[in-house]
Design a protein around this motif. Sequence first.
Motif, PDB file in Angstrom:
ATOM      1  N   LYS A  15       0.834  -1.272  -0.218  1.00  0.00           N
ATOM      2  CA  LYS A  15      -0.040  -0.035   0.077  1.00  0.00           C
ATOM      3  C   LYS A  15       0.872   1.361  -0.038  1.00  0.00           C
ATOM      4  O   LYS A  15       2.028   1.181   0.301  1.00  0.00           O
ATOM      5  CB  LYS A  15      -0.920   0.178   1.322  1.00  0.00           C
ATOM      6  N   PRO A  16       0.462   2.437  -0.256  1.00  0.00           N
ATOM      7  CA  PRO A  16       1.087   3.617  -0.404  1.00  0.00           C
ATOM      8  C   PRO A  16       1.838   3.988   0.905  1.00  0.00           C
ATOM      9  O   PRO A  16       2.944   4.590   0.438  1.00  0.00           O
ATOM     10  CB  PRO A  16      -0.008   4.688  -0.479  1.00  0.00           C
ATOM     11  N   ASP A  17       1.591   3.680   1.923  1.00  0.00           N
ATOM     12  CA  ASP A  17       2.395   4.070   3.119  1.00  0.00           C
ATOM     13  C   ASP A  17       3.651   3.384   2.941  1.00  0.00           C
ATOM     14  O   ASP A  17       4.811   3.914   3.391  1.00  0.00           O
ATOM     15  CB  ASP A  17       1.724   3.817   4.574  1.00  0.00           C
ATOM     16  N   TYR A  24       4.034  -1.898 -10.683  1.00  0.00           N
ATOM     17  CA  TYR A  24       3.986  -0.639  -9.914  1.00  0.00           C
ATOM     18  C   TYR A  24       3.149   0.289 -10.484  1.00  0.00           C
ATOM     19  O   TYR A  24       3.065   0.671 -11.727  1.00  0.00           O
ATOM     20  CB  TYR A  24       5.361  -0.268 -10.157  1.00  0.00           C
ATOM     21  N   THR A  25       2.147   0.734  -9.635  1.00  0.00           N
ATOM     22  CA  THR A  25       1.083   1.607 -10.454  1.00  0.00           C
ATOM     23  C   THR A  25       0.427   2.307  -9.348  1.00  0.00           C
ATOM     24  O   THR A  25       0.774   2.395  -8.252  1.00  0.00           O
ATOM     25  CB  THR A  25      -0.034   0.457 -11.052  1.00  0.00           C
ATOM     26  N   GLN A  26      -0.719   3.163  -9.813  1.00  0.00           N
ATOM     27  CA  GLN A  26      -1.443   4.047  -8.680  1.00  0.00           C
ATOM     28  C   GLN A  26      -3.049   3.803  -9.103  1.00  0.00           C
ATOM     29  O   GLN A  26      -3.287   4.046 -10.383  1.00  0.00           O
ATOM     30  CB  GLN A  26      -0.951   5.436  -8.975  1.00  0.00           C
ATOM     31  N   LEU A  27      -3.524   3.583  -7.943  1.00  0.00           N
ATOM     32  CA  LEU A  27      -5.099   3.773  -8.103  1.00  0.00           C
ATOM     33  C   LEU A  27      -5.678   4.808  -8.276  1.00  0.00           C
ATOM     34  O   LEU A  27      -5.412   5.908  -7.766  1.00  0.00           O
ATOM     35  CB  LEU A  27      -5.752   2.878  -7.009  1.00  0.00           C
ATOM     36  N   SER A  28      -6.630   5.033  -9.410  1.00  0.00           N
ATOM     37  CA  SER A  28      -7.565   6.241  -9.433  1.00  0.00           C
ATOM     38  C   SER A  28      -8.640   6.135  -8.474  1.00  0.00           C
ATOM     39  O   SER A  28      -8.644   5.005  -7.709  1.00  0.00           O
ATOM     40  CB  SER A  28      -7.986   6.239 -10.911  1.00  0.00           C
ATOM     41  N   GLN A  29      -9.218   7.237  -8.312  1.00  0.00           N
ATOM     42  CA  GLN A  29     -10.490   7.235  -7.423  1.00  0.00           C
ATOM     43  C   GLN A  29     -11.271   6.113  -7.618  1.00  0.00           C
ATOM     44  O   GLN A  29     -11.937   5.422  -6.705  1.00  0.00           O
ATOM     45  CB  GLN A  29     -11.086   8.612  -7.248  1.00  0.00           C
ATOM     46  N   THR A  54      -5.252   6.233  -2.704  1.00  0.00           N
ATOM     47  CA  THR A  54      -5.108   6.742  -4.075  1.00  0.00           C
ATOM     48  C   THR A  54      -3.882   7.574  -3.918  1.00  0.00           C
ATOM     49  O   THR A  54      -3.357   8.530  -4.882  1.00  0.00           O
ATOM     50  CB  THR A  54      -6.139   7.501  -4.602  1.00  0.00           C
ATOM     51  N   ARG A  55      -3.400   8.019  -2.645  1.00  0.00           N
ATOM     52  CA  ARG A  55      -2.287   8.915  -2.511  1.00  0.00           C
ATOM     53  C   ARG A  55      -1.080   8.899  -3.118  1.00  0.00           C
ATOM     54  O   ARG A  55      -0.392   9.852  -3.124  1.00  0.00           O
ATOM     55  CB  ARG A  55      -2.425   9.279  -1.047  1.00  0.00           C
ATOM     56  N   GLY A  56      -0.893   7.345  -3.438  1.00  0.00           N
ATOM     57  CA  GLY A  56       0.583   7.451  -3.934  1.00  0.00           C
ATOM     58  C   GLY A  56       0.675   5.929  -4.681  1.00  0.00           C
ATOM     59  O   GLY A  56      -0.305   5.294  -4.768  1.00  0.00           O
ATOM     60  N   PRO A  57       1.881   5.783  -5.042  1.00  0.00           N
ATOM     61  CA  PRO A  57       1.941   4.379  -5.795  1.00  0.00           C
ATOM     62  C   PRO A  57       1.814   3.166  -4.897  1.00  0.00           C
ATOM     63  O   PRO A  57       2.023   3.406  -4.013  1.00  0.00           O
ATOM     64  CB  PRO A  57       3.492   4.376  -6.417  1.00  0.00           C
ATOM     65  N   ILE A  58       1.434   2.031  -5.562  1.00  0.00           N
ATOM     66  CA  ILE A  58       1.426   0.776  -4.707  1.00  0.00           C
ATOM     67  C   ILE A  58       2.004  -0.191  -5.823  1.00  0.00           C
ATOM     68  O   ILE A  58       2.137  -0.023  -6.774  1.00  0.00           O
ATOM     69  CB  ILE A  58      -0.303   0.234  -4.575  1.00  0.00           C
ATOM     70  N   VAL A  59       2.130  -1.307  -5.073  1.00  0.00           N
ATOM     71  CA  VAL A  59       2.675  -2.557  -6.012  1.00  0.00           C
ATOM     72  C   VAL A  59       1.444  -3.593  -5.785  1.00  0.00           C
ATOM     73  O   VAL A  59       1.216  -3.680  -4.703  1.00  0.00           O
ATOM     74  CB  VAL A  59       4.128  -3.002  -5.436  1.00  0.00           C
ATOM     75  N   ALA A  60       1.004  -3.955  -7.023  1.00  0.00           N
ATOM     76  CA  ALA A  60       0.044  -5.050  -7.102  1.00  0.00           C
ATOM     77  C   ALA A  60       0.706  -6.392  -7.256  1.00  0.00           C
ATOM     78  O   ALA A  60       1.441  -6.411  -8.336  1.00  0.00           O
ATOM     79  CB  ALA A  60      -1.076  -4.697  -7.898  1.00  0.00           C
ATOM     80  N   ALA A  61       0.398  -7.702  -6.717  1.00  0.00           N
ATOM     81  CA  ALA A  61       0.994  -8.699  -7.238  1.00  0.00           C
ATOM     82  C   ALA A  61       0.035  -9.980  -7.083  1.00  0.00           C
ATOM     83  O   ALA A  61      -0.798  -9.799  -6.073  1.00  0.00           O
ATOM     84  CB  ALA A  61       2.248  -9.114  -6.447  1.00  0.00           C
ATOM     85  N   VAL A  62       0.317 -10.906  -8.101  1.00  0.00           N
ATOM     86  CA  VAL A  62      -0.421 -12.137  -7.728  1.00  0.00           C
ATOM     87  C   VAL A  62       0.601 -13.263  -7.112  1.00  0.00           C
ATOM     88  O   VAL A  62       1.978 -13.172  -7.819  1.00  0.00           O
ATOM     89  CB  VAL A  62      -1.184 -12.652  -9.096  1.00  0.00           C
ATOM     90  N   LEU A  63       0.360 -14.084  -6.215  1.00  0.00           N
ATOM     91  CA  LEU A  63       1.334 -15.003  -5.519  1.00  0.00           C
ATOM     92  C   LEU A  63       0.732 -16.326  -5.671  1.00  0.00           C
ATOM     93  O   LEU A  63      -0.580 -16.481  -5.486  1.00  0.00           O
ATOM     94  CB  LEU A  63       1.538 -14.299  -3.967  1.00  0.00           C
TER      95      LEU A  63
END
Length: 139
Positions: free
Chosen positions: A11-13, A39-44, A68-77
């Motif tokens: 998450k962004p934090d 590595y991406t950023q969620l829209s509202q 939505t305040r900053g980038p995230i890393v999304a992954a499938v594990l």
Amino acid sequence: MTGNRTFTMIKPDAVEKGYIGAILQKITAAGFKIVAMKYTQLSQRDAETFYAIHKERPFFGELVEFMTRGPIVAAVLEKDNAVEDFRALIGATNPADAAEGTIRKLYASSVAENAVHGSDSDENAGIESNFHFAGREIF
Ligand code: GDP
């Protein structure tokens, strides 16, 4: 029958604090294979859709703002018993309640800013993976 895939977001934090590498290290050391990652950023709209199940909760607005305040890393594990084992690896939603050594205990700061997401069922793992990686060959 339990599935062998789960979906996660750093998450962004945690991204802001520079914990991507440390968290991925914990994930792979625990035996999870990364089968898709971005590595991406969620829209509202993305955040509202992803967390639609929480839309009646009093913290929904805060949750969408945070995610939505900053980038995230999304992954499938991938791993045997992926959903349950990953929930154990990340720990309780509130890091104050999370077990020693869990990702949230190590890297989260509050119940809201809790460093990582982990799917809570095989069904949601599939829905959440498709939300982020629809159209990819692995699905
Ligand atoms: P999870 O499955 O452990 O992620 O927990 P939930 O499904 O209950 O909540 C989803 C996410 O909403 C959590 O991971 C937090 O980021 C956020 N959240 C949960 N409780 C609160 C809260 O009381 N306040 C705020 N601001 N966010 C919360």
